[in-house]
Design a protein around this motif. Structure first.
Motif, PDB file in Angstrom:
ATOM      1  N   PHE A  37       0.831  -1.204   0.000  1.00 30.03           N
ATOM      2  CA  PHE A  37       0.000   0.000   0.000  1.00 30.03           C
ATOM      3  C   PHE A  37       0.874   1.266   0.000  1.00 30.03           C
ATOM      4  N   ILE A  44       3.019   1.493  -3.426  1.00 28.47           N
ATOM      5  CA  ILE A  44       2.258   1.877  -4.619  1.00 28.47           C
ATOM      6  C   ILE A  44       1.871   3.359  -4.580  1.00 28.47           C
ATOM      7  N   HIS A  45       1.518   3.848  -3.404  1.00 31.69           N
ATOM      8  CA  HIS A  45       1.189   5.278  -3.329  1.00 31.69           C
ATOM      9  C   HIS A  45       2.421   6.137  -3.578  1.00 31.69           C
ATOM     10  N   PHE A  57      -6.842  -5.374   3.456  1.00 27.26           N
ATOM     11  CA  PHE A  57      -6.818  -3.912   3.612  1.00 27.26           C
ATOM     12  C   PHE A  57      -7.266  -3.530   5.023  1.00 27.26           C
ATOM     13  N   GLY A 110      -5.839   9.493  -0.503  1.00 24.30           N
ATOM     14  CA  GLY A 110      -5.400  10.066  -1.780  1.00 24.30           C
ATOM     15  C   GLY A 110      -6.127  11.369  -2.073  1.00 24.30           C
ATOM     16  N   PHE A 141      -1.897  15.413  -7.295  1.00 25.63           N
ATOM     17  CA  PHE A 141      -3.053  15.031  -8.107  1.00 25.63           C
ATOM     18  C   PHE A 141      -3.900  16.264  -8.398  1.00 25.63           C
ATOM     19  N   ARG A 142      -4.119  17.117  -7.384  1.00 28.79           N
ATOM     20  CA  ARG A 142      -4.904  18.359  -7.605  1.00 28.79           C
ATOM     21  C   ARG A 142      -4.179  19.286  -8.569  1.00 28.79           C
ATOM     22  N   GLU A 193      -4.908  18.032 -11.963  1.00 35.89           N
ATOM     23  CA  GLU A 193      -6.284  18.395 -12.342  1.00 35.89           C
ATOM     24  C   GLU A 193      -6.355  19.867 -12.745  1.00 35.89           C
ATOM     25  N   TRP A 232      -8.581   6.252 -15.414  1.00 38.83           N
ATOM     26  CA  TRP A 232      -8.030   6.122 -14.060  1.00 38.83           C
ATOM     27  C   TRP A 232      -9.137   6.272 -13.024  1.00 38.83           C
ATOM     28  N   VAL A 246     -12.081   0.769  -5.384  1.00 39.39           N
ATOM     29  CA  VAL A 246     -12.586   1.202  -4.087  1.00 39.39           C
ATOM     30  C   VAL A 246     -13.839   0.403  -3.744  1.00 39.39           C
ATOM     31  N   ILE A 265     -13.743  -1.584  -0.319  1.00 42.91           N
ATOM     32  CA  ILE A 265     -14.444  -1.100   0.893  1.00 42.91           C
ATOM     33  C   ILE A 265     -15.955  -0.957   0.692  1.00 42.91           C
ATOM     34  N   THR A 268     -11.464   7.214   4.135  1.00 41.72           N
ATOM     35  CA  THR A 268     -10.690   7.706   5.277  1.00 41.72           C
ATOM     36  C   THR A 268     -10.540   9.225   5.206  1.00 41.72           C
ATOM     37  N   THR A 273     -17.303  12.334  -9.456  1.00 38.13           N
ATOM     38  CA  THR A 273     -16.217  13.050 -10.147  1.00 38.13           C
ATOM     39  C   THR A 273     -16.086  12.578 -11.600  1.00 38.13           C
TER      40      THR A 273
HETATM   41  C1  HEM Z   1      -7.124   0.085  -1.369  1.00 39.00           C
HETATM   42  C2  HEM Z   1      -6.789   1.096  -2.110  1.00 39.00           C
HETATM   43  C3  HEM Z   1      -7.548   2.399  -2.151  1.00 39.00           C
HETATM   44  C4  HEM Z   1      -8.735   2.725  -1.577  1.00 39.00           C
HETATM   45  C5  HEM Z   1      -9.672   1.856  -0.752  1.00 39.00           C
HETATM   46  C6  HEM Z   1      -8.983   4.114  -1.909  1.00 39.00           C
HETATM   47  C7  HEM Z   1     -10.083   4.814  -1.485  1.00 39.00           C
HETATM   48  C8  HEM Z   1     -10.363   6.120  -1.805  1.00 39.00           C
HETATM   49  C9  HEM Z   1     -11.539   6.837  -1.385  1.00 39.00           C
HETATM   50  C10 HEM Z   1     -12.685   6.251  -0.563  1.00 39.00           C
HETATM   51  C11 HEM Z   1     -11.447   8.087  -1.863  1.00 39.00           C
HETATM   52  C12 HEM Z   1     -12.436   9.235  -1.652  1.00 39.00           C
HETATM   53  C13 HEM Z   1     -11.915  10.239  -0.677  1.00 39.00           C
HETATM   54  C14 HEM Z   1     -11.957   9.775   0.754  1.00 39.00           C
HETATM   55  O1  HEM Z   1     -10.972   9.160   1.223  1.00 39.00           O
HETATM   56  O2  HEM Z   1     -12.963  10.007   1.430  1.00 39.00           O
HETATM   57  C15 HEM Z   1     -10.206   8.177  -2.613  1.00 39.00           C
HETATM   58  C16 HEM Z   1      -9.752   9.287  -3.278  1.00 39.00           C
HETATM   59  C17 HEM Z   1      -8.585   9.340  -3.977  1.00 39.00           C
HETATM   60  N1  HEM Z   1      -7.646   8.332  -4.085  1.00 39.00           N
HETATM   61 FE1  HEM Z   1      -7.829   6.455  -3.454  1.00 39.00          FE
HETATM   62  N2  HEM Z   1      -7.967   4.586  -2.685  1.00 39.00           N
HETATM   63  C18 HEM Z   1      -7.066   3.576  -2.839  1.00 39.00           C
HETATM   64  C19 HEM Z   1      -5.882   3.641  -3.558  1.00 39.00           C
HETATM   65  C20 HEM Z   1      -5.417   4.755  -4.199  1.00 39.00           C
HETATM   66  C21 HEM Z   1      -4.156   4.845  -4.897  1.00 39.00           C
HETATM   67  C22 HEM Z   1      -3.130   3.732  -5.105  1.00 39.00           C
HETATM   68  C23 HEM Z   1      -4.041   6.122  -5.333  1.00 39.00           C
HETATM   69  C24 HEM Z   1      -2.865   6.662  -6.084  1.00 39.00           C
HETATM   70  C25 HEM Z   1      -2.328   7.820  -5.794  1.00 39.00           C
HETATM   71  C26 HEM Z   1      -5.223   6.838  -4.920  1.00 39.00           C
HETATM   72  C27 HEM Z   1      -5.467   8.166  -5.180  1.00 39.00           C
HETATM   73  C28 HEM Z   1      -6.625   8.811  -4.853  1.00 39.00           C
HETATM   74  C29 HEM Z   1      -6.916  10.170  -5.268  1.00 39.00           C
HETATM   75  C30 HEM Z   1      -6.025  11.061  -6.118  1.00 39.00           C
HETATM   76  C31 HEM Z   1      -8.154  10.492  -4.731  1.00 39.00           C
HETATM   77  C32 HEM Z   1      -8.908  11.793  -4.928  1.00 39.00           C
HETATM   78  C33 HEM Z   1      -9.870  11.608  -6.111  1.00 39.00           C
HETATM   79  C34 HEM Z   1     -10.793  12.784  -6.362  1.00 39.00           C
HETATM   80  O3  HEM Z   1     -11.056  13.589  -5.444  1.00 39.00           O
HETATM   81  O4  HEM Z   1     -11.264  12.905  -7.506  1.00 39.00           O
HETATM   82  N3  HEM Z   1      -6.040   5.970  -4.252  1.00 39.00           N
HETATM   83  N4  HEM Z   1      -9.565   6.955  -2.551  1.00 39.00           N
END
Ligand code: HEM
Length: 266
Positions: free
Chosen positions: A38, A41-42, A100, A112, A118-119, A122, A220, A228, A232, A238, A250
């Motif tokens: 985890f 990869i991030h 996870f 993320g 990332f922002r 965008e 992507w 996701v 979850i 989180t 989005t």
């Molecule tokens: C088990 C893996 C992952 C899960 C469960 C997950 C879950 C989520 C969730 C639920 C969100 C919504 C915001 C929030 O947290 O409330 C989010 C947003 C985001 N995640 Fe992940 N994520 C995962 C892996 C990744 C990875 C590998 C990246 C790579 C950088 C990533 C990048 C992002 C980004 C950039 C957003 C913002 C998207 C937006 O606002 O349009 N995530 N993620």
């Protein structure tokens, strides 16, 4: 006086591997096996985001210095990186929901969602959103970088300026527009683009690469939300959002709406 002998550059010193490989710090007890994946990869994503920003800035410079072939070449590289970013999600999908969950609580509110780069990507591509600024403390380097991107021109603006210099009648209102606003579809620009597609192969090719870019980011977003959902379900994220429901919201907005609008008229 003799100069101190300089240590020869090695693979390890050039890439600063000692520092790089010391940056993975799991928070779970044990630690849980999957937390390493985890983190890695991030971190890899953030490195690619850095490279994407580097290349996107370069594309804008190439447009502004009238080097369309080089700009196209760089766009191709950006697209190839995006493909790798999408493919990498396959690796994370080998992690089951329970794997996870074994460390998820240790992430606390980290997500993320808070990825500054990332922002920035965008914003550079025209998806401006003022609310994203407030997630970073005022005056912090991340906030300043994002504010600069928020107020600055997008890749699309650089392309329109290039078209104007190529002799297309891009309205001045577009060339001097308020960059903090999202790029909106406009009939005058669509007329110009139709003209480009009909008689200007070089610029039309660039338009196609921009459509590829738009699709690449959409791909992507789609793959991320599916991952996701399988990991979850409909739990909140989180980062404090509604999770998959937020991520779904989005999707569906095009970065370069004019390039999509004209398709049915070509
Ligand atoms: C088990 C893996 C992952 C899960 C469960 C997950 C879950 C989520 C969730 C639920 C969100 C919504 C915001 C929030 O947290 O409330 C989010 C947003 C985001 N995640 Fe992940 N994520 C995962 C892996 C990744 C990875 C590998 C990246 C790579 C950088 C990533 C990048 C992002 C980004 C950039 C957003 C913002 C998207 C937006 O606002 O349009 N995530 N993620």
């Amino acid at each position: 006086m003799h100069d101190e002998p300089q240590a020869a550059v090695t693979y390890e010193s050039y890439l600063q591997l000692e520092s790089l490989l010391a940056l993975q710090a799991p928070r779970s007890e044990g630690p849980e096996h999957d937390e390493m994946l985890f983190i890695v990869i991030h971190q890899v994503y953030e490195l690619w985001f850095k490279e994407l920003l580097h290349e996107l800035d370069h594309v804008a410079v190439l447009f502004s210095t009238d080097k369309p072939h080089r700009a196209q070449h760089t766009l191709k590289r950006i697209l190839t990186i995006l493909k790798v970013l999408v493919a990498q999600l396959d690796i994370l999908e080998t992690m089951t929901p329970l794997e996870f969950l074994s460390f998820r609580a240790r992430l606390e509110a980290a997500s993320g969602f808070q990825s500054n780069q990332f922002r920035q990507i965008e914003f550079l591509l025209g998806a401006k959103n003022h609310a994203a600024l407030a997630r970073f403390p005022e005056g912090s380097p991340g906030r300043l970088a994002l504010e600069r991107r928020y107020a600055g021109p997008t890749v699309w603006d650089a392309f329109l300026r290039y078209l104007a210099r190529e002799g297309y009648a891009v309205p001045t209102s577009h060339l001097t527009r308020d960059y903090t606003k999202a790029v909106e579809a406009t009939p005058e620009i669509q007329e110009i683009l139709i003209d480009v597609y009909r008689r200007d192969v070089k610029s039309a090719e660039i338009c196609e690469r921009l459509v590829d870019l738009d699709e690449g980011l959409a791909e992507w977003r789609y793959r991320h939300v599916r991952m996701v959902e399988r990991t979850i379900g409909s739990k909140p994220g989180t980062g404090g959002s509604r999770g998959a429901a937020y991520l779904q919201s989005t999707m569906g907005r095009n970065l370069f709406p004019d390039l999509w609008e004209i398709r049915s008229r070509l």
